[in-house]
Scaffold this active site. Structure first.
Site, PDB file in Angstrom:
ATOM      1  N   CYS A  72     -89.289  14.692 -38.768  1.00  0.00           N
ATOM      2  CA  CYS A  72     -88.095  13.917 -38.410  1.00  0.00           C
ATOM      3  C   CYS A  72     -87.231  13.472 -39.583  1.00  0.00           C
ATOM      4  O   CYS A  72     -86.057  13.820 -39.638  1.00  0.00           O
ATOM      5  CB  CYS A  72     -88.510  12.686 -37.602  1.00  0.00           C
ATOM      6  SG  CYS A  72     -89.141  13.129 -35.986  1.00  0.00           S
TER       7      CYS A  72
HETATM    8  P1  NAD Z   1     -92.320  20.132 -31.191  1.00  0.00           P
HETATM    9  O1  NAD Z   1     -91.752  21.260 -31.949  1.00  0.00           O
HETATM   10  O2  NAD Z   1     -93.698  19.644 -31.510  1.00  0.00           O
HETATM   11  O3  NAD Z   1     -92.302  20.482 -29.634  1.00  0.00           O
HETATM   12  C1  NAD Z   1     -91.212  21.024 -28.984  1.00  0.00           C
HETATM   13  C2  NAD Z   1     -91.738  21.893 -27.848  1.00  0.00           C
HETATM   14  O4  NAD Z   1     -90.648  22.334 -27.062  1.00  0.00           O
HETATM   15  C3  NAD Z   1     -92.457  23.142 -28.330  1.00  0.00           C
HETATM   16  O5  NAD Z   1     -93.766  23.177 -27.761  1.00  0.00           O
HETATM   17  C4  NAD Z   1     -91.581  24.288 -27.802  1.00  0.00           C
HETATM   18  O6  NAD Z   1     -92.326  25.443 -27.449  1.00  0.00           O
HETATM   19  C5  NAD Z   1     -90.914  23.638 -26.618  1.00  0.00           C
HETATM   20  N1  NAD Z   1     -89.668  24.261 -26.174  1.00  0.00           N
HETATM   21  C6  NAD Z   1     -88.631  24.712 -26.921  1.00  0.00           C
HETATM   22  N2  NAD Z   1     -87.641  25.150 -26.140  1.00  0.00           N
HETATM   23  C7  NAD Z   1     -88.040  24.961 -24.863  1.00  0.00           C
HETATM   24  C8  NAD Z   1     -87.444  25.198 -23.601  1.00  0.00           C
HETATM   25  N3  NAD Z   1     -86.220  25.694 -23.486  1.00  0.00           N
HETATM   26  N4  NAD Z   1     -88.150  24.887 -22.506  1.00  0.00           N
HETATM   27  C9  NAD Z   1     -89.395  24.375 -22.585  1.00  0.00           C
HETATM   28  N5  NAD Z   1     -90.002  24.120 -23.752  1.00  0.00           N
HETATM   29  C10 NAD Z   1     -89.342  24.415 -24.881  1.00  0.00           C
HETATM   30  O7  NAD Z   1     -91.268  18.962 -31.304  1.00  0.00           O
HETATM   31  P2  NAD Z   1     -91.563  17.388 -31.320  1.00  0.00           P
HETATM   32  O8  NAD Z   1     -92.097  17.003 -32.659  1.00  0.00           O
HETATM   33  O9  NAD Z   1     -92.296  16.995 -30.103  1.00  0.00           O
HETATM   34  O10 NAD Z   1     -90.061  16.817 -31.259  1.00  0.00           O
HETATM   35  C11 NAD Z   1     -89.300  16.907 -30.067  1.00  0.00           C
HETATM   36  C12 NAD Z   1     -88.047  16.081 -30.275  1.00  0.00           C
HETATM   37  O11 NAD Z   1     -88.390  14.716 -30.468  1.00  0.00           O
HETATM   38  C13 NAD Z   1     -87.229  16.483 -31.505  1.00  0.00           C
HETATM   39  O12 NAD Z   1     -85.871  16.298 -31.235  1.00  0.00           O
HETATM   40  C14 NAD Z   1     -87.686  15.500 -32.566  1.00  0.00           C
HETATM   41  O13 NAD Z   1     -86.713  15.281 -33.561  1.00  0.00           O
HETATM   42  C15 NAD Z   1     -87.900  14.252 -31.727  1.00  0.00           C
HETATM   43  N6  NAD Z   1     -88.890  13.309 -32.246  1.00  0.00           N
HETATM   44  C16 NAD Z   1     -90.042  13.761 -32.816  1.00  0.00           C
HETATM   45  C17 NAD Z   1     -90.976  12.842 -33.292  1.00  0.00           C
HETATM   46  C18 NAD Z   1     -92.242  13.303 -33.961  1.00  0.00           C
HETATM   47  O14 NAD Z   1     -92.914  12.475 -34.589  1.00  0.00           O
HETATM   48  N7  NAD Z   1     -92.636  14.565 -33.872  1.00  0.00           N
HETATM   49  C19 NAD Z   1     -90.732  11.474 -33.168  1.00  0.00           C
HETATM   50  C20 NAD Z   1     -89.566  11.056 -32.550  1.00  0.00           C
HETATM   51  C21 NAD Z   1     -88.635  11.977 -32.092  1.00  0.00           C
END
Ligand code: NAD
Length: 427
Positions: free
Chosen positions: A264
């Site tokens: 992030c």
């Molecule tokens: P991640 O990469 O771990 O997971 C995203 C998932 O979405 C993946 O499993 C991917 O296969 C799936 N995906 C992609 N396109 C898709 C679609 N069209 N349909 C269905 N599934 C799909 O990401 P994350 O770390 O969980 O982050 C998700 C969001 O949350 C991001 O915007 C990130 O900035 C935000 N965020 C993350 C955190 C963190 O600590 N990881 C904290 C707060 C906010």
């Protein structure tokens, strides 16, 4: 309540298991078939404390994963939690969210009123200008036939489950009163002790970026102070000790070291810089935050060279690959630029991490140790890149550390253990 979650990554899966533990019926949608299969077999696709246990309890029962969006039919609320990575130029890549909205629009054609909640981190105005028009391709009207909220996520990897259970605040950006009220009711019923902030869509989007930019700024700030302290033989951690009692300052996120990484902070600060530039602003402070962060790993090399000379042909152990302790996540880890630079210097690198796996790009160029002891036994120089508590065990390995120096990129020892030679990156 039947709840849909699109994207079963850190955010989606952590949230999904917590909601399942509260008795909801949760449907997780992900395009990654292997991930879906793992989840359905009750196995977490990544390391996150507490996640395995919740998954074993709920997978196949009130938590099911699928690759097909049809499974979202009859959901009352659908959260979009797909990734929003950086594009080559640093700006945010919204294509995964847009793709999710395209597929969701097909489902909307056949459903009654449903609340769609964007949880992914997206730059201000994205929900209004980019996602709602795609969702309306369904022929349905946002704010009338379906609801829209923007509800940024603040959980931290390593404590994701606890963070979701005990959210320090819940931000609800709503397109309209009905959408906002529905999401507020949902959160009040499930997380009654968390304060709720109600705003409009673009303000909610900005709150997430401003929060991450502020946290990143705190780290680069203290690293800059630490770099000055080092020149004066001042321990920056003692400086923070003397600062933190001022309630305007506080002590959190002032751990000087090799810099911030993770999925992030770096990407969100870069995205905000690009977004601000598009608006005709020049975000000088944010640019410095990134610049300071990128230079920190090099400092750990410079300090070692000053102390032991050239690194060519020297055996260096890098302890820690994950961007922080408590996770296997390697995204933007500071260990990677550190290892790359060590290899450029001609060092022989041995890496050890208790949880994280070596990234493919390093396969063949570094040696992997199976234990902390094995890593330090082989090396003559030790560099700590991740704040794993486990590394305190070095204290018990004095016999294999004789004549070797430990360079801390993360503060592991507040008091130098007797008999160990330790030097900090900025203390
Ligand atoms: P991640 O990469 O771990 O997971 C995203 C998932 O979405 C993946 O499993 C991917 O296969 C799936 N995906 C992609 N396109 C898709 C679609 N069209 N349909 C269905 N599934 C799909 O990401 P994350 O770390 O969980 O982050 C998700 C969001 O949350 C991001 O915007 C990130 O900035 C935000 N965020 C993350 C955190 C963190 O600590 N990881 C904290 C707060 C906010």
């Amino acid at each position: 309540m039947k709840i849909g979650i699109i994207g079963a990554g850190f955010v989606g899966l952590s949230m999904g298991t917590v909601l399942a533990s509260k008795g909801h019926e949760v449907v997780l949608i992900d395009i990654d078939k292997a991930k879906v299969e793992k989840i359905n077999s009750g196995e977490a696709p990544f390391y996150e404390p507490g996640l395995d246990e919740l998954l074993r309890k709920h997978a196949g029962k009130n938590l099911k994963a699928s690759t097909g969006y049809e499974a979202l039919k009859n959901c009352e609320i659908i959260f979009i939690c797909v990734g929003t990575p950086s594009k080559q130029d640093g700006s945010v890549d919204l294509s995964y969210v847009k793709d999710a909205c395209e597929k969701l629009a097909e489902i909307l054609k056949e459903t009654g009123y449903v609340l769609i909640v964007i949880k992914s981190t997206v730059v201000p105005t994205s929900t209004e200008k980019e996602f709602i028009p795609i969702l309306e391709k369904s022929g349905k009207k946002a704010g009338k036939d379906f609801g829209v909220c923007m509800n940024p996520e603040f959980l931290k990897e390593g404590t994701a489950i606890r963070d979701f259970l005990e959210q320090d605040r819940i931000v609800i950006g709503a397109l309209d009163e009905k959408s906002g009220n529905m999401l507020e009711r949902f959160y009040r019923e499930n997380f009654p002790s968390s304060p709720i902030v109600r705003v409009d869509l673009r303000t909610a989007e900005m709150i997430k970026y401003a929060s991450n930019a502020f946290l990143a700024t705190k780290i680069s700030f203290i690293n800059e102070i630490g770099n000055i302290c080092k020149k004066l033989n001042i321990d920056v951690y003692k400086v923070v000790e003397g600062m933190k009692y001022d309630p305007r300052i506080g002590g959190h996120f002032l751990n000087a070291g090799i810099g911030f990484g993770g999925s992030c902070l770096p990407k969100d600060v870069r995205a905000l810089i690009k977004f601000a530039e598009k608006l005709g602003e020049e975000p000088k402070l944010l640019k410095s935050v990134i610049e300071i962060n990128e230079k920190q790993p090099e400092r750990l090399i410079e300090i070692a060279k000053k102390r032991v000379g050239e690194l060519k042909g020297r055996k260096v152990a890098v302890l820690g690959l994950a961007f922080k302790s408590g996770t296997s996540d390697l995204r933007e880890t500071r260990a990677l630029p550190l290892i790359t630079k060590l290899l450029e210097e001609g060092a022989e690198v041995i890496v050890y991490d208790p949880v994280a796996k070596l990234p493919d790009e390093l396969n063949g160029s570094v040696k992997i140790a199976n234990s902390l002891k094995e890593a330090v036994e082989e090396a003559e120089i030790i560099k700590i890149a991740t704040d794993w508590e486990h590394f305190r065990e070095l204290e018990k390995m004095k016999e294999c550390l004789e004549g070797k120096i430990i360079f801390e990129g993360r503060r592991i020892f507040d008091e130098k253990p007797y008999g160990l030679e330790i030097e900090g990156i900025c203390w």
